[in-house]
Write a protein that holds these residues in place. Structure first.
Motif, mmCIF file in Angstrom:
data_model
loop_
_atom_site.group_PDB
_atom_site.id
_atom_site.type_symbol
_atom_site.label_atom_id
_atom_site.label_comp_id
_atom_site.label_asym_id
_atom_site.label_seq_id
_atom_site.Cartn_x
_atom_site.Cartn_y
_atom_site.Cartn_z
ATOM 1 N N ARG A 30 0.826 -1.206 0.000
ATOM 2 C CA ARG A 30 0.000 0.000 0.000
ATOM 3 C C ARG A 30 0.861 1.257 0.000
ATOM 4 O O ARG A 30 0.529 2.261 -0.640
ATOM 5 C CB ARG A 30 -0.924 -0.002 1.217
ATOM 6 C CG ARG A 30 -1.895 1.180 1.236
ATOM 7 C CD ARG A 30 -2.823 1.062 2.435
ATOM 8 N NE ARG A 30 -2.110 1.140 3.690
ATOM 9 C CZ ARG A 30 -2.305 0.336 4.736
ATOM 10 N NH1 ARG A 30 -3.207 -0.629 4.670
ATOM 11 N NH2 ARG A 30 -1.611 0.481 5.843
ATOM 12 N N HIS A 31 2.008 1.208 0.695
ATOM 13 C CA HIS A 31 2.875 2.385 0.791
ATOM 14 C C HIS A 31 4.074 2.309 -0.154
ATOM 15 O O HIS A 31 4.945 3.187 -0.111
ATOM 16 C CB HIS A 31 3.368 2.548 2.230
ATOM 17 C CG HIS A 31 2.260 2.805 3.215
ATOM 18 N ND1 HIS A 31 1.448 3.915 3.166
ATOM 19 C CD2 HIS A 31 1.811 2.061 4.265
ATOM 20 C CE1 HIS A 31 0.561 3.864 4.139
ATOM 21 N NE2 HIS A 31 0.749 2.747 4.813
ATOM 22 N N GLY A 32 4.130 1.273 -0.998
ATOM 23 C CA GLY A 32 5.205 1.159 -1.973
ATOM 24 C C GLY A 32 6.533 0.722 -1.393
ATOM 25 O O GLY A 32 7.584 0.957 -2.005
ATOM 26 N N ASN A 33 6.521 0.060 -0.242
ATOM 27 C CA ASN A 33 7.758 -0.335 0.428
ATOM 28 C C ASN A 33 8.173 -1.781 0.176
ATOM 29 O O ASN A 33 9.222 -2.202 0.667
ATOM 30 C CB ASN A 33 7.624 -0.108 1.940
ATOM 31 C CG ASN A 33 7.477 1.353 2.287
ATOM 32 O OD1 ASN A 33 8.045 2.228 1.613
ATOM 33 N ND2 ASN A 33 6.701 1.665 3.321
ATOM 34 N N ALA A 34 7.383 -2.531 -0.561
ATOM 35 C CA ALA A 34 7.746 -3.913 -0.882
ATOM 36 C C ALA A 34 8.507 -3.940 -2.196
ATOM 37 O O ALA A 34 8.143 -3.227 -3.142
ATOM 38 C CB ALA A 34 6.495 -4.783 -0.997
ATOM 39 N N PRO A 35 9.583 -4.727 -2.301
ATOM 40 C CA PRO A 35 10.263 -4.866 -3.593
ATOM 41 C C PRO A 35 9.277 -5.348 -4.658
ATOM 42 O O PRO A 35 8.348 -6.094 -4.365
ATOM 43 C CB PRO A 35 11.332 -5.934 -3.314
ATOM 44 C CG PRO A 35 11.511 -5.934 -1.837
ATOM 45 C CD PRO A 35 10.190 -5.559 -1.247
ATOM 46 N N ARG A 36 9.485 -4.931 -5.891
ATOM 47 C CA ARG A 36 8.575 -5.289 -6.977
ATOM 48 C C ARG A 36 8.449 -6.802 -7.140
ATOM 49 O O ARG A 36 7.413 -7.315 -7.566
ATOM 50 C CB ARG A 36 9.082 -4.663 -8.282
ATOM 51 C CG ARG A 36 8.040 -4.607 -9.385
ATOM 52 C CD ARG A 36 8.584 -3.882 -10.617
ATOM 53 N NE ARG A 36 7.577 -3.692 -11.633
ATOM 54 C CZ ARG A 36 6.730 -2.686 -11.666
ATOM 55 N NH1 ARG A 36 6.763 -1.756 -10.725
ATOM 56 N NH2 ARG A 36 5.817 -2.588 -12.631
ATOM 57 N N ALA A 37 9.504 -7.522 -6.770
ATOM 58 C CA ALA A 37 9.476 -8.985 -6.905
ATOM 59 C C ALA A 37 8.454 -9.619 -5.970
ATOM 60 O O ALA A 37 8.006 -10.744 -6.233
ATOM 61 C CB ALA A 37 10.861 -9.557 -6.613
ATOM 62 N N VAL A 38 8.062 -8.932 -4.901
ATOM 63 C CA VAL A 38 7.120 -9.516 -3.939
ATOM 64 C C VAL A 38 5.709 -9.613 -4.527
ATOM 65 O O VAL A 38 5.107 -10.695 -4.509
ATOM 66 C CB VAL A 38 7.141 -8.754 -2.604
ATOM 67 C CG1 VAL A 38 6.026 -9.241 -1.687
ATOM 68 C CG2 VAL A 38 8.498 -8.952 -1.921
ATOM 69 N N ALA A 91 0.979 -10.501 -13.809
ATOM 70 C CA ALA A 91 2.382 -10.914 -13.740
ATOM 71 C C ALA A 91 3.230 -10.139 -14.744
ATOM 72 O O ALA A 91 4.334 -9.663 -14.414
ATOM 73 C CB ALA A 91 2.489 -12.422 -13.994
ATOM 74 N N ARG A 92 2.736 -9.983 -15.978
ATOM 75 C CA ARG A 92 3.503 -9.255 -16.998
ATOM 76 C C ARG A 92 3.702 -7.801 -16.601
ATOM 77 O O ARG A 92 4.777 -7.218 -16.819
ATOM 78 C CB ARG A 92 2.800 -9.357 -18.352
ATOM 79 C CG ARG A 92 2.915 -10.735 -19.004
ATOM 80 C CD ARG A 92 2.504 -10.679 -20.470
ATOM 81 N NE ARG A 92 1.084 -10.376 -20.622
ATOM 82 C CZ ARG A 92 0.129 -11.299 -20.700
ATOM 83 N NH1 ARG A 92 0.441 -12.583 -20.627
ATOM 84 N NH2 ARG A 92 -1.132 -10.935 -20.860
ATOM 85 N N ALA A 93 2.681 -7.184 -16.009
ATOM 86 C CA ALA A 93 2.800 -5.784 -15.586
ATOM 87 C C ALA A 93 3.849 -5.619 -14.493
ATOM 88 O O ALA A 93 4.432 -4.536 -14.346
ATOM 89 C CB ALA A 93 1.451 -5.271 -15.096
ATOM 90 N N LEU A 94 4.085 -6.689 -13.748
ATOM 91 C CA LEU A 94 5.092 -6.652 -12.684
ATOM 92 C C LEU A 94 6.453 -7.151 -13.159
ATOM 93 O O LEU A 94 7.389 -7.283 -12.375
ATOM 94 C CB LEU A 94 4.606 -7.488 -11.493
ATOM 95 C CG LEU A 94 3.431 -6.864 -10.739
ATOM 96 C CD1 LEU A 94 2.750 -7.890 -9.833
ATOM 97 C CD2 LEU A 94 3.899 -5.662 -9.908
ATOM 98 N N GLY A 95 6.546 -7.454 -14.466
ATOM 99 C CA GLY A 95 7.842 -7.775 -15.058
ATOM 100 C C GLY A 95 8.158 -9.243 -15.212
ATOM 101 O O GLY A 95 9.289 -9.587 -15.562
#
Length: 219
Positions: A30-38, A91-95
């Motif tokens: 919610r606050h953008g603190n998780a790595p994108r891989a999560v 999944a694709r949007a997250l790379g």
């Protein structure tokens, strides 16, 4: 007197209402603190979970002996089909491409939730299982809404990319009424055991929290 499905569901949902800090992943996204891989791993885990839940709901529908319960679980199964179609674009949007999702090694803490769903499908009285599943709707839907908001705000995803979460954050019209009818049918037929339904609801909620917190710890 068989009791009220609405009163039972309200009571169980109140008892199992999410506690502050219980879900450690949602605030991070919610606050953008998780790595994108999560969140990408979340999508990969769901690629394994959704087909499993789909089959579990169809099994419960087949085992149910009354029409409201059969229709309730059949409706949930249809929802899982829509969710499965929405997962690749998330999944694709997250790379992550299809090969990366297929190569992902799922975590036991995430897959415990669908494993328990499968146990319910095979062993639980469908009316009891309906209580357990319905009692989790509000918490699960709220988590999905927050995750989608975080992905749009901090990870650059669009509304369409987040369709998977939107499907659960905004249940289909009439879903709540279908759920209540299924539980009421179980009560009226004397097939619902309240103590068992409450225990299964508690376990269901705990396994779902395990899913979120396993991902939080992995990040």
């Amino acid at each position: 007197m068989t009791g009220s499905a609405r009163a039972l569901l309200d009571s169980v949902q109140q008892e199992l209402a999410p506690r502050e800090g219980g879900n450690r992943l949602v605030p991070l996204v919610r606050h953008g603190n998780a790595p994108r891989a999560v969140p990408a791993a979340l999508a990969a885990e769901e690629h394994r979970i959704v087909p499993c839940d789909w089959r579990s709901f169809l099994t419960l529908s087949a085992r149910a002996t009354d029409r409201p319960t059969r229709e309730f679980f059949a409706g949930l199964a249809a929802g899982e089909g829509a969710a499965l179609n929405a997962l690749p674009k998330l999944a694709r949007a997250l790379g992550w491409d299809d090969d990366e999702v297929a190569a992902y090694r799922p975590a036991a803490g995430c897959q415990a939730y669908p494993a328990y769903m499968s146990w319910l499908a095979l062993h639980a009285e469908p009316a009891d299982a309906a209580v357990a599943i319905v009692s989790n709707f509000a918490a699960w839907g709220g988590y999905c809404a927050e995750i989608a908001h975080g992905l749009r705000s901090h990870y650059g995803l669009s509304e369409q990319d987040c369709e998977f979460f939107g499907l659960f954050a905004h249940p289909a019209p009439g879903a709540a009424e279908q759920a209540e009818a299924a539980v009421q049918a179980g009560l009226d037929a004397g097939k619902l055991t309240e103590s068992t339904a409450r225990e299964q609801a508690r376990l269901f909620q705990e396994f779902e929290l395990m899913f979120w917190n396993t991902l939080a710890d992995a990040g």
